[in-house]
Design an enzyme around this catalytic site. Structure first.
Site, PDB file in Angstrom:
ATOM      1  CB  ILE A  13      90.600  69.480  36.880  1.00 50.02           C
ATOM      2  CG1 ILE A  13      90.460  68.590  38.117  1.00 50.02           C
ATOM      3  CG2 ILE A  13      91.421  70.708  37.182  1.00 50.02           C
ATOM      4  CD1 ILE A  13      91.778  68.032  38.602  1.00 50.02           C
ATOM      5  CE  LYS A  15      88.006  67.704  42.906  1.00 51.05           C
ATOM      6  NZ  LYS A  15      88.172  68.992  42.197  1.00 51.05           N
ATOM      7  CE  LYS A  32      82.689  68.572  46.558  1.00 44.74           C
ATOM      8  NZ  LYS A  32      83.248  68.908  45.264  1.00 44.74           N
ATOM      9  CG  ASP A  43      80.661  69.086  42.873  1.00 41.26           C
ATOM     10  OD1 ASP A  43      80.467  69.639  41.781  1.00 41.26           O
ATOM     11  OD2 ASP A  43      81.580  69.405  43.634  1.00 41.26           O
ATOM     12  CD  GLU A  98      83.656  65.496  43.293  1.00 40.65           C
ATOM     13  OE1 GLU A  98      84.070  66.461  42.633  1.00 40.65           O
ATOM     14  OE2 GLU A  98      82.494  65.051  43.206  1.00 40.65           O
ATOM     15  N   GLY A  99      86.614  64.872  46.974  1.00 39.80           N
ATOM     16  CA  GLY A  99      87.104  66.043  47.682  1.00 39.80           C
ATOM     17  C   GLY A  99      86.718  67.324  46.963  1.00 39.80           C
ATOM     18  CB  ALA A 100      86.162  70.652  47.903  1.00 42.60           C
TER      19      ALA A 100
END
Length: 207
Positions: A13, A15, A32, A43, A98-100
């Site tokens: 989306i 992030k 991450k 990422d 940052e999450g997943a």
């Protein structure tokens, strides 16, 4: 500000793009914890390109898993057992984490990202689309975070403007609207920094 977590309502989306913009704006390092999917650009590599951060400020993942799917399953496919005790933060500050995927994505079969965010207790930014379905996804994500008493700094929208949807989410979810990142073409370090500056107030993330 010591650390801010960027999580989302879903996968794919935006992030990572937002995390890159925020790291650059705050002159923060990036981490991450778990990368699932290694065939394409990771990422961390994407953030390096879009933020301009030096390589040593992009911290290595605790786990690098081959398959682009939920971390719990990607780990099983790789024959890896995720030990949540290894998900300890780099000591550098400030830091963007940052999450997943979404907040309820499993890290193990007994532990989801929202549980990890509750354990960390850092200010958290929820990233959501502006497209159809986002009201449901956003309100459920807000409830999951609040049920675990995760400090929710606010919500960031990604995509074309949808004022009614955005106001519905912020009003019903009782959450602060931090801004909206529109689609960018071309998307590069310069255009991202310009749009972030025009649509966000850095003070919202540093108070």
């Amino acid at each position: 500000m010591s650390a801010i977590v960027v999580t989302g309502t879903d996968t794919g989306i935006g992030k990572t793009v937002f995390a890159a913009a925020l790291a650059a704006a705050l002159d923060a390092d990036y981490w991450k914890p778990i990368q699932a999917g290694l065939d394409e650009e990771t990422d961390s590599q994407r953030v390096a390109e879009l933020s301009g951060l030096a390589a040593h400020r992009i911290h290595p993942e605790a786990y690098r898993l081959t398959t682009p799917c939920s971390p719990h399953r990607a780990a099983e496919l790789d024959g890896v057992t995720i030990d949540t005790a290894r998900l300890t933060l780099p000591t550098t500050k400030p830091l963007i984490i940052e999450g997943a995927g979404g907040v309820m994505v499993p890290i193990t079969r007994a532990y989801v990202y929202a549980d990890l965010l509750a354990d960390w207790a850092f200010s958290t930014v929820l990233v959501a689309r502006t497209t159809l379905g986002t009201i449901n996804h956003s309100l459920l994500s807000i409830e999951a975070l609040r049920a675990r008493r995760v400090p929710l700094l606010g919500i960031v929208f990604i995509g074309e403007t949808n004022e009614d949807t955005e106001s519905t989410i912020t009003t019903m979810g009782k959450v602060k609207r931090l801004g909206r990142l529109p689609s960018l073409a071309p998307l590069n370090r310069a255009t991202l920094a310009q749009v972030f500056s025009a649509n966000f107030n850095v003070a919202d993330f540093t108070a």
